[in-house]
Motif scaffolding. Structure first.
Motif, PDB file in Angstrom:
ATOM      1  N   MET A  62      -0.407   6.953  16.602  1.00 47.35           N
ATOM      2  CA  MET A  62       0.477   6.036  17.328  1.00 47.35           C
ATOM      3  C   MET A  62       1.761   5.817  16.517  1.00 47.35           C
ATOM      4  N   ASP A  99       3.680 -14.981   5.334  1.00 50.98           N
ATOM      5  CA  ASP A  99       2.957 -13.711   5.524  1.00 50.98           C
ATOM      6  C   ASP A  99       3.926 -12.531   5.427  1.00 50.98           C
ATOM      7  N   HIS A 101       2.857  -9.188   5.616  1.00 50.04           N
ATOM      8  CA  HIS A 101       2.309  -7.970   6.226  1.00 50.04           C
ATOM      9  C   HIS A 101       3.170  -7.579   7.433  1.00 50.04           C
ATOM     10  N   ILE A 103       3.159  -3.978   8.776  1.00 52.60           N
ATOM     11  CA  ILE A 103       2.875  -2.649   9.341  1.00 52.60           C
ATOM     12  C   ILE A 103       2.495  -2.782  10.828  1.00 52.60           C
ATOM     13  N   LEU A 149      -3.136 -13.197   7.715  1.00 53.49           N
ATOM     14  CA  LEU A 149      -3.876 -14.044   6.781  1.00 53.49           C
ATOM     15  C   LEU A 149      -4.402 -15.281   7.500  1.00 53.49           C
ATOM     16  N   THR A 150      -5.607 -15.655   7.152  1.00 56.34           N
ATOM     17  CA  THR A 150      -6.190 -16.846   7.802  1.00 56.34           C
ATOM     18  C   THR A 150      -5.400 -18.104   7.421  1.00 56.34           C
ATOM     19  N   ILE A 176       0.593 -13.860  20.636  1.00 54.62           N
ATOM     20  CA  ILE A 176       0.248 -13.724  19.221  1.00 54.62           C
ATOM     21  C   ILE A 176      -0.668 -12.516  19.007  1.00 54.62           C
ATOM     22  N   ASP A 197      -4.189  -5.238  19.843  1.00 52.40           N
ATOM     23  CA  ASP A 197      -3.556  -4.068  19.238  1.00 52.40           C
ATOM     24  C   ASP A 197      -2.220  -3.830  19.937  1.00 52.40           C
ATOM     25  N   ALA A 198      -1.511  -2.787  19.473  1.00 59.72           N
ATOM     26  CA  ALA A 198      -0.148  -2.592  19.982  1.00 59.72           C
ATOM     27  C   ALA A 198      -0.143  -2.251  21.480  1.00 59.72           C
TER      28      ALA A 198
HETATM   29 CO1  B1M Z   1      -3.098  -7.756   2.545  1.00 61.88          CO
HETATM   30  N1  B1M Z   1      -4.667  -8.702   3.192  1.00 61.88           N
HETATM   31  N2  B1M Z   1      -2.701  -9.208   1.284  1.00 61.88           N
HETATM   32  N3  B1M Z   1      -1.654  -6.618   1.915  1.00 61.88           N
HETATM   33  N4  B1M Z   1      -3.830  -6.374   3.589  1.00 61.88           N
HETATM   34  C1  B1M Z   1      -5.392  -8.114   4.306  1.00 61.88           C
HETATM   35  C2  B1M Z   1      -4.864  -8.643   5.632  1.00 61.88           C
HETATM   36  C3  B1M Z   1      -6.892  -8.588   3.993  1.00 61.88           C
HETATM   37  C4  B1M Z   1      -7.785  -8.662   5.242  1.00 61.88           C
HETATM   38  C5  B1M Z   1      -7.488  -7.644   2.914  1.00 61.88           C
HETATM   39  C6  B1M Z   1      -8.888  -8.083   2.493  1.00 61.88           C
HETATM   40  O1  B1M Z   1      -9.033  -8.973   1.701  1.00 61.88           O
HETATM   41  N5  B1M Z   1      -9.896  -7.438   3.026  1.00 61.88           N
HETATM   42  C7  B1M Z   1      -6.638  -9.974   3.299  1.00 61.88           C
HETATM   43  C8  B1M Z   1      -6.586 -11.187   4.245  1.00 61.88           C
HETATM   44  C9  B1M Z   1      -7.822 -12.048   4.144  1.00 61.88           C
HETATM   45  C10 B1M Z   1      -7.709 -13.203   5.058  1.00 61.88           C
HETATM   46  O2  B1M Z   1      -6.769 -13.934   5.104  1.00 61.88           O
HETATM   47  N6  B1M Z   1      -8.776 -13.371   5.831  1.00 61.88           N
HETATM   48  C11 B1M Z   1      -5.314  -9.719   2.596  1.00 61.88           C
HETATM   49  C12 B1M Z   1      -4.843 -10.455   1.495  1.00 61.88           C
HETATM   50  C13 B1M Z   1      -5.781 -11.524   0.950  1.00 61.88           C
HETATM   51  C14 B1M Z   1      -3.581 -10.244   0.904  1.00 61.88           C
HETATM   52  C15 B1M Z   1      -2.963 -10.977  -0.281  1.00 61.88           C
HETATM   53  C16 B1M Z   1      -3.148 -12.494  -0.297  1.00 61.88           C
HETATM   54  C17 B1M Z   1      -3.529 -10.311  -1.553  1.00 61.88           C
HETATM   55  C18 B1M Z   1      -3.092 -10.971  -2.847  1.00 61.88           C
HETATM   56  O3  B1M Z   1      -1.941 -10.885  -3.210  1.00 61.88           O
HETATM   57  N7  B1M Z   1      -4.036 -11.635  -3.436  1.00 61.88           N
HETATM   58  C19 B1M Z   1      -1.458 -10.597  -0.171  1.00 61.88           C
HETATM   59  C20 B1M Z   1      -0.695 -11.582   0.722  1.00 61.88           C
HETATM   60  C21 B1M Z   1       0.789 -11.309   0.714  1.00 61.88           C
HETATM   61  C22 B1M Z   1       1.465 -12.143   1.771  1.00 61.88           C
HETATM   62  O4  B1M Z   1       1.480 -11.737   2.927  1.00 61.88           O
HETATM   63  N8  B1M Z   1       1.949 -13.296   1.407  1.00 61.88           N
HETATM   64  C23 B1M Z   1      -1.571  -9.264   0.527  1.00 61.88           C
HETATM   65  C24 B1M Z   1      -0.647  -8.242   0.358  1.00 61.88           C
HETATM   66  C25 B1M Z   1      -0.728  -7.007   0.966  1.00 61.88           C
HETATM   67  C26 B1M Z   1       0.213  -5.835   0.663  1.00 61.88           C
HETATM   68  C27 B1M Z   1       1.647  -6.253   0.356  1.00 61.88           C
HETATM   69  C28 B1M Z   1      -0.345  -5.093  -0.543  1.00 61.88           C
HETATM   70  C29 B1M Z   1       0.016  -4.932   1.938  1.00 61.88           C
HETATM   71  C30 B1M Z   1       1.005  -5.228   3.072  1.00 61.88           C
HETATM   72  C31 B1M Z   1       2.110  -4.179   3.190  1.00 61.88           C
HETATM   73  C32 B1M Z   1       2.913  -4.399   4.428  1.00 61.88           C
HETATM   74  O5  B1M Z   1       2.455  -4.852   5.461  1.00 61.88           O
HETATM   75  N9  B1M Z   1       4.188  -4.020   4.316  1.00 61.88           N
HETATM   76  C33 B1M Z   1      -1.372  -5.384   2.403  1.00 61.88           C
HETATM   77  C34 B1M Z   1      -2.187  -4.630   3.270  1.00 61.88           C
HETATM   78  C35 B1M Z   1      -1.694  -3.231   3.611  1.00 61.88           C
HETATM   79  C36 B1M Z   1      -3.399  -5.129   3.799  1.00 61.88           C
HETATM   80  C37 B1M Z   1      -4.474  -4.394   4.646  1.00 61.88           C
HETATM   81  C38 B1M Z   1      -5.191  -3.447   3.680  1.00 61.88           C
HETATM   82  C39 B1M Z   1      -3.986  -3.578   5.821  1.00 61.88           C
HETATM   83  C40 B1M Z   1      -3.113  -4.354   6.835  1.00 61.88           C
HETATM   84  C41 B1M Z   1      -2.501  -3.363   7.801  1.00 61.88           C
HETATM   85  O6  B1M Z   1      -1.350  -2.978   7.643  1.00 61.88           O
HETATM   86  N10 B1M Z   1      -3.303  -2.881   8.784  1.00 61.88           N
HETATM   87  C42 B1M Z   1      -5.381  -5.599   5.137  1.00 61.88           C
HETATM   88  C43 B1M Z   1      -6.845  -5.235   5.244  1.00 61.88           C
HETATM   89  C44 B1M Z   1      -7.183  -4.630   6.586  1.00 61.88           C
HETATM   90  O7  B1M Z   1      -6.680  -5.064   7.618  1.00 61.88           O
HETATM   91  N11 B1M Z   1      -8.027  -3.654   6.557  1.00 61.88           N
HETATM   92  C45 B1M Z   1      -4.965  -6.706   4.252  1.00 61.88           C
HETATM   93  C46 B1M Z   1      -2.861  -1.841   9.738  1.00 61.88           C
HETATM   94  C47 B1M Z   1      -2.102  -2.477  10.901  1.00 61.88           C
HETATM   95  C48 B1M Z   1      -1.666  -1.384  11.880  1.00 61.88           C
HETATM   96  O8  B1M Z   1      -3.007  -3.357  11.555  1.00 61.88           O
HETATM   97  O9  B1M Z   1      -1.633  -5.400  10.953  1.00 61.88           O
HETATM   98  O10 B1M Z   1      -3.917  -5.629  12.089  1.00 61.88           O
HETATM   99  P1  B1M Z   1      -2.658  -4.877  11.902  1.00 61.88           P
HETATM  100  O11 B1M Z   1      -1.904  -4.773  13.304  1.00 61.88           O
HETATM  101  C49 B1M Z   1      -2.545  -4.321  14.485  1.00 61.88           C
HETATM  102  C50 B1M Z   1      -3.160  -5.461  15.311  1.00 61.88           C
HETATM  103  O12 B1M Z   1      -3.605  -6.555  14.544  1.00 61.88           O
HETATM  104  C51 B1M Z   1      -2.087  -5.816  16.311  1.00 61.88           C
HETATM  105  O13 B1M Z   1      -1.458  -4.573  16.575  1.00 61.88           O
HETATM  106  C52 B1M Z   1      -1.422  -3.787  15.357  1.00 61.88           C
HETATM  107  C53 B1M Z   1      -1.563  -2.344  15.735  1.00 61.88           C
HETATM  108  O14 B1M Z   1      -2.728  -2.070  16.445  1.00 61.88           O
HETATM  109  N12 B1M Z   1      -1.029  -6.775  15.990  1.00 61.88           N
HETATM  110  C54 B1M Z   1      -0.410  -7.490  16.981  1.00 61.88           C
HETATM  111  C55 B1M Z   1      -0.448  -7.094  14.835  1.00 61.88           C
HETATM  112  N13 B1M Z   1       0.526  -7.978  15.018  1.00 61.88           N
HETATM  113  C56 B1M Z   1       0.577  -8.247  16.338  1.00 61.88           C
HETATM  114  C57 B1M Z   1       1.410  -9.104  17.050  1.00 61.88           C
HETATM  115  C58 B1M Z   1       1.213  -9.184  18.428  1.00 61.88           C
HETATM  116  C59 B1M Z   1       0.226  -8.433  19.075  1.00 61.88           C
HETATM  117  C60 B1M Z   1      -0.591  -7.553  18.358  1.00 61.88           C
HETATM  118  O15 B1M Z   1       2.030 -10.031  19.091  1.00 61.88           O
HETATM  119  C61 B1M Z   1       1.801 -10.252  20.401  1.00 61.88           C
END
Ligand code: B1M
Length: 211
Positions: A62, A99, A101, A103, A149-150, A176, A197-198
């Motif tokens: 995608m 927040d 994030h 991607i 993030l929660t 959201i 998802d997207a």
């Molecule tokens: Co972070 N991170 N991260 N991180 N990170 C998670 C989210 C986490 C689940 C990892 C874990 O612990 N297993 C966890 C959150 C736990 C929680 O809150 N429950 C976490 C954490 C804790 C953190 C930090 C706090 C870590 C630290 O520093 N101690 C920190 C926070 C920084 C901050 O934001 N203030 C942090 C940092 C980072 C990086 C910078 C290293 C990096 C982000 C890079 C970036 O985005 N430029 C990162 C990453 C990459 C992740 C994981 C590994 C991957 C997220 C991602 O990009 N997924 C993630 C673990 C995981 O999810 N497996 C994790 C791929 C993306 C395509 O999916 O974003 O879900 P997603 O989007 C989907 C859908 O959700 C939806 O469509 C998208 C496509 O299908 N969607 C929407 C998203 N937004 C939408 C809006 C809409 C509709 C649909 O509007 C209508």
């Protein structure tokens, strides 16, 4: 295969250089920019969304297709406005306060653009006040918020309250998404919809903008 069919295929297969070259060629041949968007780019991204929903495409496919779409759109955009093409609607999108994030948010943005929406991206760490300013300035039909993030998802109800306090809640639909959020949370905070998802986000945006 006609040039527009080849362009659709190039986007579906994520071939960026082909998508760019075929868009330029179609414009050079005098094809109306709106026709290129309506008959090639938008159906290609619709198909990408459908394949994702059927489990035939995953996030990498995608993303690659969305990047090819972006290249084609960059060629097309300057000519679209002049041709009188009307976007499907205007959306402002951002990752909520605290927040970083982006991607998933970027993917949703690209898919919305692929569906013909004009998208204003406020970036990451967007406070409720910045969303309010964005709505005042850009007058969108839709506000889309992303949270991974929660802890930061709690900024979503704050943003909805800030929109209400500014007298703007009735002018926009709020949707959201993001891994931290759920359909139940969207209902709890009185958002207008939740995208898991997207592809779902695009379908939701289309439904709400025409409602
Ligand atoms: Co972070 N991170 N991260 N991180 N990170 C998670 C989210 C986490 C689940 C990892 C874990 O612990 N297993 C966890 C959150 C736990 C929680 O809150 N429950 C976490 C954490 C804790 C953190 C930090 C706090 C870590 C630290 O520093 N101690 C920190 C926070 C920084 C901050 O934001 N203030 C942090 C940092 C980072 C990086 C910078 C290293 C990096 C982000 C890079 C970036 O985005 N430029 C990162 C990453 C990459 C992740 C994981 C590994 C991957 C997220 C991602 O990009 N997924 C993630 C673990 C995981 O999810 N497996 C994790 C791929 C993306 C395509 O999916 O974003 O879900 P997603 O989007 C989907 C859908 O959700 C939806 O469509 C998208 C496509 O299908 N969607 C929407 C998203 N937004 C939408 C809006 C809409 C509709 C649909 O509007 C209508």
């Amino acid at each position: 295969m006609s040039d527009l069919a080849a362009l659709r295929t190039a986007i579906l297969e994520g071939k960026r250089k082909d998508a760019e070259a075929l868009t330029k060629a179609a414009l050079d041949q005098g094809t109306d920019p709106g026709t290129i968007a309506r008959d090639a780019l938008i159906p290609a991204m619709q198909e990408v969304g459908d394949r994702f929903s059927r489990g035939e495409y995953f996030v990498p496919e995608m993303l690659i297709a969305a990047k090819a779409m972006k290249m084609a759109m960059e060629v097309l955009r300057p000519t679209l406005a002049k041709s009188g093409y009307t976007p499907a609607g205007r959306v402002i999108i951002g990752t909520v306060r605290g927040d970083l994030h982006d991607i998933g948010k970027n993917l949703v943005k690209m898919m919305l653009e692929g569906a013909g929406f004009e998208v204003v991206d406020l970036g990451v760490d967007v406070s409720p006040e910045k969303f309010v300013e964005g709505v005042k300035q850009h007058k969108p039909q839709l506000v889309a918020m992303s949270a991974l993030l929660t802890t930061t998802m709690l900024s979503m109800p704050d943003t909805i309250k800030a929109l209400s306090a500014a007298g703007l809640r009735g002018t926009v639909k709020v949707v959201i998404g993001g891994a931290a959020t759920t359909e139940a949370f969207a209902k709890e905070i009185a958002a207008d919809g939740y995208g898991s998802d997207a592809a779902t986000a695009v379908a939701l945006a289309k439904r709400l903008v025409t409602a």
